[in-house]
Motif scaffolding. Structure first.
Motif, PDB file in Angstrom:
ATOM      1  N   ILE A  93       0.851  -1.197   0.000  1.00 44.73           N
ATOM      2  CA  ILE A  93       0.000   0.000   0.000  1.00 44.73           C
ATOM      3  C   ILE A  93       0.887   1.249   0.000  1.00 44.73           C
ATOM      4  N   VAL A  94       1.906   1.219   0.850  1.00 46.08           N
ATOM      5  CA  VAL A  94       2.823   2.365   0.953  1.00 46.08           C
ATOM      6  C   VAL A  94       3.563   2.560  -0.367  1.00 46.08           C
ATOM      7  N   GLU A  95       4.083   1.454  -0.917  1.00 44.80           N
ATOM      8  CA  GLU A  95       4.867   1.552  -2.158  1.00 44.80           C
ATOM      9  C   GLU A  95       4.037   2.052  -3.326  1.00 44.80           C
ATOM     10  N   ALA A  96       2.727   1.769  -3.308  1.00 46.19           N
ATOM     11  CA  ALA A  96       1.856   2.226  -4.395  1.00 46.19           C
ATOM     12  C   ALA A  96       1.528   3.719  -4.271  1.00 46.19           C
ATOM     13  N   GLY A  97       2.008   4.351  -3.184  1.00 45.45           N
ATOM     14  CA  GLY A  97       1.865   5.798  -3.068  1.00 45.45           C
ATOM     15  C   GLY A  97       0.573   6.278  -2.421  1.00 45.45           C
ATOM     16  N   HIS A  98      -0.138   5.390  -1.757  1.00 42.22           N
ATOM     17  CA  HIS A  98      -1.376   5.806  -1.084  1.00 42.22           C
ATOM     18  C   HIS A  98      -1.056   6.397   0.292  1.00 42.22           C
ATOM     19  N   GLN A  99      -2.013   7.167   0.809  1.00 44.54           N
ATOM     20  CA  GLN A  99      -1.857   7.665   2.173  1.00 44.54           C
ATOM     21  C   GLN A  99      -2.253   6.562   3.144  1.00 44.54           C
ATOM     22  N   VAL A 100      -1.531   6.481   4.261  1.00 44.69           N
ATOM     23  CA  VAL A 100      -1.871   5.509   5.293  1.00 44.69           C
ATOM     24  C   VAL A 100      -2.195   6.254   6.580  1.00 44.69           C
ATOM     25  N   GLY A 101      -3.257   5.814   7.258  1.00 47.07           N
ATOM     26  CA  GLY A 101      -3.633   6.414   8.535  1.00 47.07           C
ATOM     27  C   GLY A 101      -3.770   5.347   9.604  1.00 47.07           C
ATOM     28  N   ASN A 102      -3.867   5.807  10.844  1.00 48.30           N
ATOM     29  CA  ASN A 102      -3.901   4.949  12.031  1.00 48.30           C
ATOM     30  C   ASN A 102      -5.352   4.695  12.440  1.00 48.30           C
ATOM     31  N   HIS A 103      -5.719   3.406  12.581  1.00 52.76           N
ATOM     32  CA  HIS A 103      -7.100   3.031  12.927  1.00 52.76           C
ATOM     33  C   HIS A 103      -7.101   2.206  14.226  1.00 52.76           C
ATOM     34  N   THR A 104      -6.117   2.457  15.077  1.00 59.01           N
ATOM     35  CA  THR A 104      -5.825   1.777  16.364  1.00 59.01           C
ATOM     36  C   THR A 104      -5.207   0.385  16.155  1.00 59.01           C
ATOM     37  N   TYR A 105      -4.726  -0.180  17.249  1.00 59.74           N
ATOM     38  CA  TYR A 105      -4.090  -1.496  17.180  1.00 59.74           C
ATOM     39  C   TYR A 105      -5.115  -2.627  17.177  1.00 59.74           C
ATOM     40  N   SER A 106      -6.128  -2.535  18.037  1.00 58.29           N
ATOM     41  CA  SER A 106      -7.041  -3.672  18.219  1.00 58.29           C
ATOM     42  C   SER A 106      -8.421  -3.464  17.598  1.00 58.29           C
ATOM     43  N   HIS A 107      -8.719  -2.249  17.129  1.00 57.63           N
ATOM     44  CA  HIS A 107     -10.041  -1.899  16.612  1.00 57.63           C
ATOM     45  C   HIS A 107     -11.121  -1.987  17.681  1.00 57.63           C
ATOM     46  N   ASP A 108     -10.715  -1.826  18.927  1.00 58.67           N
ATOM     47  CA  ASP A 108     -11.663  -1.764  20.047  1.00 58.67           C
ATOM     48  C   ASP A 108     -12.336  -0.389  20.036  1.00 58.67           C
ATOM     49  N   ARG A 109     -13.520  -0.290  20.614  1.00 60.47           N
ATOM     50  CA  ARG A 109     -14.160   1.028  20.757  1.00 60.47           C
ATOM     51  C   ARG A 109     -13.347   1.881  21.716  1.00 60.47           C
ATOM     52  N   MET A 110     -12.945   3.082  21.279  1.00 62.84           N
ATOM     53  CA  MET A 110     -12.099   3.935  22.113  1.00 62.84           C
ATOM     54  C   MET A 110     -12.969   4.826  23.000  1.00 62.84           C
ATOM     55  N   VAL A 111     -13.937   4.207  23.674  1.00 64.79           N
ATOM     56  CA  VAL A 111     -14.851   4.947  24.538  1.00 64.79           C
ATOM     57  C   VAL A 111     -14.696   4.407  25.955  1.00 64.79           C
ATOM     58  N   LEU A 112     -14.594   5.319  26.931  1.00 62.95           N
ATOM     59  CA  LEU A 112     -14.398   4.947  28.332  1.00 62.95           C
ATOM     60  C   LEU A 112     -13.141   4.091  28.511  1.00 62.95           C
ATOM     61  N   LYS A 113     -12.061   4.499  27.842  1.00 59.27           N
ATOM     62  CA  LYS A 113     -10.781   3.812  27.980  1.00 59.27           C
ATOM     63  C   LYS A 113      -9.775   4.783  28.606  1.00 59.27           C
ATOM     64  N   SER A 114      -8.769   4.212  29.303  1.00 57.91           N
ATOM     65  CA  SER A 114      -7.773   5.064  29.966  1.00 57.91           C
ATOM     66  C   SER A 114      -6.853   5.700  28.942  1.00 57.91           C
ATOM     67  N   SER A 116      -3.684   5.673  29.040  1.00 61.72           N
ATOM     68  CA  SER A 116      -2.554   4.799  28.708  1.00 61.72           C
ATOM     69  C   SER A 116      -2.983   3.737  27.697  1.00 61.72           C
ATOM     70  N   PHE A 117      -4.214   3.249  27.811  1.00 61.90           N
ATOM     71  CA  PHE A 117      -4.716   2.282  26.819  1.00 61.90           C
ATOM     72  C   PHE A 117      -4.763   2.940  25.443  1.00 61.90           C
ATOM     73  N   ILE A 118      -5.320   4.143  25.393  1.00 57.67           N
ATOM     74  CA  ILE A 118      -5.461   4.841  24.112  1.00 57.67           C
ATOM     75  C   ILE A 118      -4.090   5.124  23.499  1.00 57.67           C
ATOM     76  N   SER A 119      -3.156   5.606  24.317  1.00 52.21           N
ATOM     77  CA  SER A 119      -1.853   5.969  23.739  1.00 52.21           C
ATOM     78  C   SER A 119      -1.123   4.724  23.260  1.00 52.21           C
ATOM     79  N   GLU A 120      -1.272   3.598  23.971  1.00 51.00           N
ATOM     80  CA  GLU A 120      -0.612   2.376  23.517  1.00 51.00           C
ATOM     81  C   GLU A 120      -1.195   1.905  22.186  1.00 51.00           C
TER      82      GLU A 120
END
Ligand SMILES: [Zn+2]
Length: 232
Positions: A93-114, A116-120
């Motif tokens: 994907i990177v080599e083909a020149g597309h933009q890449v974005g961050n969609h979290t590590y686990s795809h868990d709902r980022m609601v009511l999380k600490s 430190s959990f979010i930053s990790e």
């Protein structure tokens, strides 16, 4: 006694209002409590951003040639644990020149999380994105579009932008024809389209993507990455 009852009823109503308000903020595509959020760009130019959520998976082998065929650069919001499973596909994907974005590590709902959990979740994924060779603007998109207090607070501290979307064919329709028609009817210059090409029924989703690209190119739209869109 009566007064006590009235206060209880008022108390319950206040809590209900707060719950409804909190839920609305959590799922809103256009508003969050802290930091920058982009749902679409205000422009007269006929430009749109095609964005893909989740993965990578082996479907990358089919979606990249399709984008290449139409000379379209897209933005892929990738999941950290999927990059670990499919590192080669992330690199492609990177080599083909597309933009890449961050969609979290686990795809868990980022609601009511600490914090430190979010930053990790976010930092681990940033590292995997860099290992895939990506050096461009690394925007963030929350899983399920959900964010409440903790996630936007973290992102604003990190000066990180949240990208949502204003065109979501998968939410309203099931067949490729209906999805393409929905995009055609709702598109505006500066729109951000969300699609999901990483799962089963890859032929169906490729038909949707091809239909969207052809329809919008016929209407003189140009496809750009989210980063390019924001520069306009
Ligand atoms: Zn997702």
């Amino acid at each position: 006694m009566k007064r006590k009852l009235v206060f209880s009823v008022i108390g319950i109503l206040i809590i209900l209002f707060m719950m409804v308000g909190g839920y609305k903020i959590t799922v809103s595509r256009s508003y969050q409590l802290f930091g920058g959020l982009t749902q679409q760009i205000d422009t007269e130019q006929k430009v749109v951003a095609l964005t893909f959520d989740d993965g990578p998976t082996q479907n990358v082998h089919e979606s990249l040639p399709l984008l290449d065929k139409y000379n379209v650069k897209a933005t892929f919001f990738l999941i950290g644990q999927d990059i670990e499973k499919y590192p080669e596909e992330a690199k492609q994907i990177v080599e083909a020149g597309h933009q890449v974005g961050n969609h979290t590590y686990s795809h868990d709902r980022m609601v009511l999380k600490s914090q430190s959990f979010i930053s990790e979740e976010i930092e681990k994924t940033d590292e995997l994105i860099r290992e895939a060779g990506y050096e461009g603007e690394n925007d963030f998109r929350p899983p399920y579009g959900k964010k409440f207090v903790g996630l936007p607070y973290y992102l604003s501290k990190e000066d990180r932008e949240t990208i949502t979307w204003n065109i979501e064919p998968d939410t309203y329709h099931t067949t490729p024809v209906d999805k393409v028609n929905y995009v055609k009817e709702n598109i505006q210059p500066g729109s951000i389209i969300l699609m999901h090409p990483m799962y089963a029924e890859v032929d169906k989703v490729l038909a949707e993507i091809e239909g969207v690209i052809q329809t919008l190119q016929d209407e003189d739209y140009t496809f750009v990455t989210v980063d390019e869109l924001q520069g306009m």
